[in-house]
Design an enzyme around this catalytic site. Structure first.
Site, PDB file in Angstrom:
ATOM      1  N   LYS A  41      -2.814   5.940  -4.385  1.00  0.00           N
ATOM      2  CA  LYS A  41      -3.941   6.837  -4.096  1.00  0.00           C
ATOM      3  C   LYS A  41      -3.770   8.192  -4.783  1.00  0.00           C
ATOM      4  O   LYS A  41      -2.645   8.703  -4.887  1.00  0.00           O
ATOM      5  CB  LYS A  41      -4.066   7.045  -2.576  1.00  0.00           C
ATOM      6  CG  LYS A  41      -3.987   5.746  -1.797  1.00  0.00           C
ATOM      7  CD  LYS A  41      -4.201   5.896  -0.316  1.00  0.00           C
ATOM      8  CE  LYS A  41      -3.831   4.600   0.401  1.00  0.00           C
ATOM      9  NZ  LYS A  41      -2.444   4.554   0.876  1.00  0.00           N
ATOM     10  N   ASP A  54       0.843  -1.199   0.000  1.00  0.00           N
ATOM     11  CA  ASP A  54       0.000   0.000   0.000  1.00  0.00           C
ATOM     12  C   ASP A  54       0.876   1.246   0.000  1.00  0.00           C
ATOM     13  O   ASP A  54       1.715   1.422   0.888  1.00  0.00           O
ATOM     14  CB  ASP A  54      -0.889   0.031   1.255  1.00  0.00           C
ATOM     15  CG  ASP A  54      -1.808   1.248   1.247  1.00  0.00           C
ATOM     16  OD1 ASP A  54      -2.863   1.166   0.596  1.00  0.00           O
ATOM     17  OD2 ASP A  54      -1.450   2.279   1.854  1.00  0.00           O
ATOM     18  N   HIS A 109      -7.765   9.444  -2.147  1.00  0.00           N
ATOM     19  CA  HIS A 109      -7.099   9.397  -0.839  1.00  0.00           C
ATOM     20  C   HIS A 109      -7.952  10.034   0.267  1.00  0.00           C
ATOM     21  O   HIS A 109      -8.104   9.480   1.354  1.00  0.00           O
ATOM     22  CB  HIS A 109      -5.731  10.072  -0.948  1.00  0.00           C
ATOM     23  CG  HIS A 109      -4.752   9.663   0.092  1.00  0.00           C
ATOM     24  ND1 HIS A 109      -3.388   9.692  -0.100  1.00  0.00           N
ATOM     25  CD2 HIS A 109      -4.922   9.204   1.363  1.00  0.00           C
ATOM     26  CE1 HIS A 109      -2.769   9.266   0.993  1.00  0.00           C
ATOM     27  NE2 HIS A 109      -3.687   8.982   1.893  1.00  0.00           N
ATOM     28  N   TYR A 168       2.765  10.077  -0.030  1.00  0.00           N
ATOM     29  CA  TYR A 168       3.793   9.572   0.892  1.00  0.00           C
ATOM     30  C   TYR A 168       5.208   9.943   0.437  1.00  0.00           C
ATOM     31  O   TYR A 168       6.160   9.815   1.203  1.00  0.00           O
ATOM     32  CB  TYR A 168       3.698   8.043   1.060  1.00  0.00           C
ATOM     33  CG  TYR A 168       2.357   7.563   1.597  1.00  0.00           C
ATOM     34  CD1 TYR A 168       1.433   8.459   2.134  1.00  0.00           C
ATOM     35  CD2 TYR A 168       2.008   6.224   1.564  1.00  0.00           C
ATOM     36  CE1 TYR A 168       0.199   8.032   2.600  1.00  0.00           C
ATOM     37  CE2 TYR A 168       0.776   5.781   2.044  1.00  0.00           C
ATOM     38  CZ  TYR A 168      -0.127   6.698   2.554  1.00  0.00           C
ATOM     39  OH  TYR A 168      -1.338   6.268   3.024  1.00  0.00           O
TER      40      TYR A 168
HETATM   41  P1  NDP Z   1       0.305   1.369  11.785  1.00  0.00           P
HETATM   42  O1  NDP Z   1      -0.936   1.279  12.574  1.00  0.00           O
HETATM   43  O2  NDP Z   1       0.581   0.356  10.758  1.00  0.00           O
HETATM   44  O3  NDP Z   1       1.501   1.427  12.828  1.00  0.00           O
HETATM   45  C1  NDP Z   1       2.814   1.627  12.404  1.00  0.00           C
HETATM   46  C2  NDP Z   1       3.674   1.846  13.661  1.00  0.00           C
HETATM   47  O4  NDP Z   1       3.717   0.646  14.427  1.00  0.00           O
HETATM   48  C3  NDP Z   1       5.102   2.188  13.312  1.00  0.00           C
HETATM   49  O5  NDP Z   1       5.557   3.112  14.272  1.00  0.00           O
HETATM   50  C4  NDP Z   1       5.819   0.854  13.433  1.00  0.00           C
HETATM   51  O6  NDP Z   1       7.171   1.066  13.801  1.00  0.00           O
HETATM   52  C5  NDP Z   1       5.061   0.197  14.557  1.00  0.00           C
HETATM   53  N1  NDP Z   1       5.002  -1.273  14.444  1.00  0.00           N
HETATM   54  C6  NDP Z   1       4.836  -2.024  13.333  1.00  0.00           C
HETATM   55  N2  NDP Z   1       4.742  -3.323  13.635  1.00  0.00           N
HETATM   56  C7  NDP Z   1       4.856  -3.421  14.985  1.00  0.00           C
HETATM   57  C8  NDP Z   1       4.825  -4.491  15.891  1.00  0.00           C
HETATM   58  N3  NDP Z   1       4.660  -5.756  15.476  1.00  0.00           N
HETATM   59  N4  NDP Z   1       5.007  -4.218  17.209  1.00  0.00           N
HETATM   60  C9  NDP Z   1       5.184  -2.947  17.637  1.00  0.00           C
HETATM   61  N5  NDP Z   1       5.196  -1.878  16.820  1.00  0.00           N
HETATM   62  C10 NDP Z   1       5.025  -2.101  15.496  1.00  0.00           C
HETATM   63  O7  NDP Z   1       0.378   2.844  11.165  1.00  0.00           O
HETATM   64  P2  NDP Z   1       0.115   3.616   9.812  1.00  0.00           P
HETATM   65  O8  NDP Z   1      -0.625   4.844  10.190  1.00  0.00           O
HETATM   66  O9  NDP Z   1       1.366   3.728   9.061  1.00  0.00           O
HETATM   67  O10 NDP Z   1      -0.913   2.710   8.998  1.00  0.00           O
HETATM   68  C11 NDP Z   1      -0.531   1.656   8.155  1.00  0.00           C
HETATM   69  C12 NDP Z   1      -0.639   2.024   6.687  1.00  0.00           C
HETATM   70  O11 NDP Z   1      -1.963   2.374   6.344  1.00  0.00           O
HETATM   71  C13 NDP Z   1       0.155   3.261   6.284  1.00  0.00           C
HETATM   72  O12 NDP Z   1       1.545   3.050   6.290  1.00  0.00           O
HETATM   73  C14 NDP Z   1      -0.462   3.565   4.955  1.00  0.00           C
HETATM   74  O13 NDP Z   1       0.041   2.688   3.965  1.00  0.00           O
HETATM   75  C15 NDP Z   1      -1.937   3.301   5.249  1.00  0.00           C
HETATM   76  N6  NDP Z   1      -2.672   4.518   5.667  1.00  0.00           N
HETATM   77  C16 NDP Z   1      -3.637   5.011   4.826  1.00  0.00           C
HETATM   78  C17 NDP Z   1      -4.313   6.170   5.140  1.00  0.00           C
HETATM   79  C18 NDP Z   1      -5.329   6.714   4.214  1.00  0.00           C
HETATM   80  O14 NDP Z   1      -5.706   7.891   4.377  1.00  0.00           O
HETATM   81  N7  NDP Z   1      -5.822   5.958   3.269  1.00  0.00           N
HETATM   82  C19 NDP Z   1      -4.045   6.907   6.386  1.00  0.00           C
HETATM   83  C20 NDP Z   1      -3.057   6.272   7.235  1.00  0.00           C
HETATM   84  C21 NDP Z   1      -2.427   5.120   6.871  1.00  0.00           C
HETATM   85  P3  NDP Z   1       8.392   0.362  13.006  1.00  0.00           P
HETATM   86  O15 NDP Z   1       8.345   0.861  11.600  1.00  0.00           O
HETATM   87  O16 NDP Z   1       9.577   0.830  13.771  1.00  0.00           O
HETATM   88  O17 NDP Z   1       8.157  -1.118  13.130  1.00  0.00           O
HETATM   89  C1  1BO Z   2      -2.120  12.548   4.810  1.00  0.00           C
HETATM   90  C2  1BO Z   2      -1.769  11.134   4.445  1.00  0.00           C
HETATM   91  C3  1BO Z   2      -2.243  10.197   5.503  1.00  0.00           C
HETATM   92  C4  1BO Z   2      -1.778   8.821   5.288  1.00  0.00           C
HETATM   93  O1  1BO Z   2      -2.478   8.169   4.264  1.00  0.00           O
END
Ligand code: NDP
Ligand code: 1BO
Length: 322
Positions: free
Chosen positions: A88, A55, A121, A60
């Protein structure tokens, strides 16, 4: 209902069937805020973790790195046809004439000839160069129907296999369903035990729209620390799983695909080891009863201007449905 299969390496995996007939792998790698490390994360996920779903988004700023990671994985033997790649359309491109150029730019950055899924998005149009928070005139009228027609043309031209939306409300989804020739295959929404958003999940299910749960671990900086939530921790210990795995599995058991982000190779591999066990009903219900339901991604910083509208509050963004 999820369908189980095995990767060529023999790892069990699951997918959901979309309205279009295509399958979306149940767990994907999120890449928001992955920056220059996205290449290694994507490669690790695909080649060592058994992921087949990535994704990303133009916003990003890491599509070139994500594309490089997929390219390296394809050189290592992963087939493009086995990948499910989502990107997106950003808010500055939400006018009909800007959709196709934005999409072509995304294909180029990712070094791909087609996408599996292209999503709106956020359902708010921004002026190019808009400030955060937006100044007067930064948030423009959004021609939802005109933009959706262009998304439909991309799908009809087979440039993208599925189209969909993110961050919609019940009101906006019902509006889109009123004119859509192609119903969205996917609605990508924030969902985790701290923000279940049951009404949206229900509306999507009723219409055959698959939901992808974003921020399944409670998101990153400024997010909600579900990894250390008492209920999550207790259930993880009981099941001999990690909190991350329990949060991913909770999303899968609700029928959503889930896209945890990680840059850490061990956590990337850990987050997808969720296919040969279940959360028992009682524990699933406990996770589904965590109090203090609240969005992390409420859009305030990007879209709300308290004095100059059109969205003067978070409640305005979400059509006063929360
Ligand atoms: P997540 O809920 O996936 O959490 C990510 C965080 O958790 C990072 O800090 C990561 O750190 C940590 N992490 C990952 N795995 C573990 C684990 N097993 N144990 C402990 N900590 C962990 O956050 P996101 O907000 O990034 O959401 C995921 C994805 O969703 C985004 O990256 C994006 O692709 C999508 N998204 C889409 C949106 C939209 O508007 N459509 C909005 C927000 C997100 P580390 O990297 O150090 O492991
Ligand atoms: C503003 C972008 C949030 C993550 O999709």
């Amino acid at each position: 209902m999820a369908h189980a299969t095995f990767t060529p390496e023999g790892q069990k995996t699951e997918s959901f069937r979309l309205l279009s007939g295509h399958k979306i792998p149940a767990v994907g790698l999120g890449t928001w805020r992955s920056g220059s490390e996205a290449t290694d994360a994507v490669f690790t996920a695909l080649v060592e973790g058994g992921y087949r779903h990535i994704d990303t988004a133009w916003e990003y700023g890491d599509q070139i790195e994500v594309g490089a990671g997929m390219k390296r994985a394809m050189h290592a033997g992963i087939e493009r046809r086995d990948l499910f790649v989502t990107s997106k359309l950003w808010c500055t491109e939400l006018s009909p004439e800007r959709v196709r150029p934005a999409f072509q730019n995304t294909l180029q950055e990712l070094q791909l000839e087609y996408l599996d899924l292209y999503l709106i998005h956020w359902p708010f149009r921004l002026r190019e160069g808009a400030s955060k928070p937006p100044k007067a005139g930064d948030v423009l009228d959004f021609d939802m129907e005109g933009v959706w027609r262009e998304m439909e043309k991309l799908a009809k031209a087979s440039l993208v296999r599925n189209i969909g939306v993110c961050n919609f409300t019940l009101t906006k989804l019902n509006k889109l369903l009123g004119f859509a020739e192609l119903i969205p295959s996917v609605c990508q929404m924030e969902m985790h035990p701290g923000w279940r958003n049951d009404p949206m999940l229900q509306l999507c299910k009723m219409n055959g729209i698959h939901v992808t749960a974003y921020s399944p671990l409670g998101s990153q900086e400024g997010g909600r620390d579900l990894i250390h939530d008492q209920t999550v921790d207790r259930i993880a210990k009981k099941l001999n799983k990690t909190p991350g795995q329990v949060l991913v599995k909770w999303g899968l058991q609700r029928g959503t695909s889930v896209i945890p982000k990680s840059l850490n190779p061990d956590r990337i591999k850990e987050n997808i080891k969720v296919f040969d066990w279940v959360i028992p009903e009682q524990d699933f219900q406990a996770l589904s009863s965590i109090p203090d339901q609240k969005r992390v991604m409420d859009g305030e910083d990007t879209f709300v201007n308290k004095t100059e509208g059109p969205f003067r509050s978070v409640a305005d963004l979400w059509d006063h449905e929360d």
